[in-house]
Design a protein around this motif. Structure first.
Motif, PDB file in Angstrom:
ATOM      1  N   ILE A  78     -10.938  14.992  20.266  1.00  0.00           N
ATOM      2  CA  ILE A  78      -9.743  14.247  20.677  1.00  0.00           C
ATOM      3  C   ILE A  78      -9.080  14.908  21.881  1.00  0.00           C
ATOM      4  CG2 ILE A  78      -7.416  13.560  19.957  1.00  0.00           C
ATOM      5  CD1 ILE A  78      -9.654  11.799  18.832  1.00  0.00           C
ATOM      6  N   ALA A  79      -9.035  16.232  21.894  1.00  0.00           N
ATOM      7  CA  ALA A  79      -8.453  16.954  23.039  1.00  0.00           C
ATOM      8  C   ALA A  79      -9.231  16.648  24.317  1.00  0.00           C
ATOM      9  CB  ALA A  79      -8.454  18.456  22.763  1.00  0.00           C
ATOM     10  N   THR A  80     -10.562  16.584  24.207  1.00  0.00           N
ATOM     11  CA  THR A  80     -11.399  16.250  25.365  1.00  0.00           C
ATOM     12  C   THR A  80     -11.158  14.816  25.814  1.00  0.00           C
ATOM     13  OG1 THR A  80     -13.103  17.808  24.630  1.00  0.00           O
ATOM     14  CG2 THR A  80     -13.775  16.133  26.225  1.00  0.00           C
ATOM     15  N   ALA A  81     -11.051  13.900  24.853  1.00  0.00           N
ATOM     16  CA  ALA A  81     -10.806  12.493  25.174  1.00  0.00           C
ATOM     17  C   ALA A  81      -9.487  12.309  25.909  1.00  0.00           C
ATOM     18  CB  ALA A  81     -10.817  11.664  23.884  1.00  0.00           C
ATOM     19  N   LYS A  82      -8.459  13.039  25.477  1.00  0.00           N
ATOM     20  CA  LYS A  82      -7.127  12.895  26.064  1.00  0.00           C
ATOM     21  C   LYS A  82      -7.054  13.380  27.516  1.00  0.00           C
ATOM     22  CE  LYS A  82      -4.253  12.931  21.910  1.00  0.00           C
ATOM     23  NZ  LYS A  82      -3.227  13.669  21.120  1.00  0.00           N
ATOM     24  N   LYS A  83      -8.036  14.147  27.947  1.00  0.00           N
ATOM     25  CA  LYS A  83      -8.056  14.631  29.327  1.00  0.00           C
ATOM     26  C   LYS A  83      -8.586  13.584  30.302  1.00  0.00           C
ATOM     27  CE  LYS A  83      -8.748  19.481  27.975  1.00  0.00           C
ATOM     28  NZ  LYS A  83      -9.722  20.606  27.963  1.00  0.00           N
ATOM     29  N   LYS A  84      -9.169  12.523  29.766  1.00  0.00           N
ATOM     30  CA  LYS A  84      -9.760  11.491  30.608  1.00  0.00           C
ATOM     31  C   LYS A  84      -8.710  10.506  31.106  1.00  0.00           C
ATOM     32  CE  LYS A  84     -14.300  11.532  28.388  1.00  0.00           C
ATOM     33  NZ  LYS A  84     -15.321  10.718  27.690  1.00  0.00           N
TER      34      LYS A  84
END
Length: 209
Positions: A78-84
């Motif tokens: 989720i943390a990676t997704a939120k960076k997009k």
């Protein structure tokens, strides 16, 4: 040690490689899935995605629906997704697919892609999905078919994957997978096998009344 905790650790670590490996080994199949989903989703639909990973599907279907609640049990995913760069109608959150926090009959559609085979209790997940889906709600549940892993030829491969933390709990053939969905309260409307790293069963069903 609890298997599910080990499993979460693997997916937390894997979050950095998720997009690259998906494009590398299943990129064409994912493009096909986006196309298939776009024909079945409607602009008025509120959609829940489970096991979103880094949000690849949520971001690609956002223009076809009213909103997407994209969830995963891995905080790092989720943390990676939120960076997009993400469409305004997509919201990311951490959820356990077996114990969803949403109210009954909340969503028009639920998507769970390439995850049911790697979840220890897929039956419980389908019960959870059925609860939050509206009557006659749409389930889109593509999943890799690993029936061949029951063959002794594949035993070593399966053992190696398990050692690094990736475990396939359910090894369905395509027909077995369709039957599994049907036995758990859904009416399968369509399914087909797409070419990917493993055979990928694209499946759409509706919640039984």
């Amino acid at each position: 040690m609890d298997k599910r905790r080990n499993n979460k650790g693997f997916w937390n670590r894997y979050s950095k490689l998720y997009d690259f490996e998906t494009r590398q080994f299943s990129g064409k199949a994912y493009s096909e899935m986006y196309q298939l989903m776009s024909h079945s989703l409607l602009p008025t639909m509120t959609v829940l995605e489970l096991a979103t990973g880094t949000g690849l599907i949520a971001i690609n279907i956002a223009t076809h629906v009213h909103s997407v609640e994209a969830t995963d049990f891995s905080p790092k995913m989720i943390a990676t997704a939120k960076k997009k760069k993400t469409p305004n109608n997509v919201h990311f959150s951490i959820e356990d697919a077996t114990e969803l926090s949403f109210e009954d009959n909340t969503f028009d559609a639920v998507i769970i892609s390439n995850a049911l085979h790697i979840i220890p209790n897929p039956t419980k997940v389908l019960m959870s999905i059925s609860r939050v889906l509206k009557p006659r709600g749409l389930l889109i549940a593509p999943t890799y078919s690993h029936g061949h892993l029951r063959d002794s030829t594949w035993n070593l491969t399966a053992k190696i994957l398990k050692l690094i933390g990736f475990e396939t709990y359910s090894k369905w053939t395509p027909n077995e997978y369709v039957t599994f969905i049907q036995q758990n309260g859904f009416l399968v409307e369509r399914w087909q096998v797409l070419n990917a790293a493993f055979p990928l069963v694209y499946l759409e069903a509706h919640k039984s009344e």
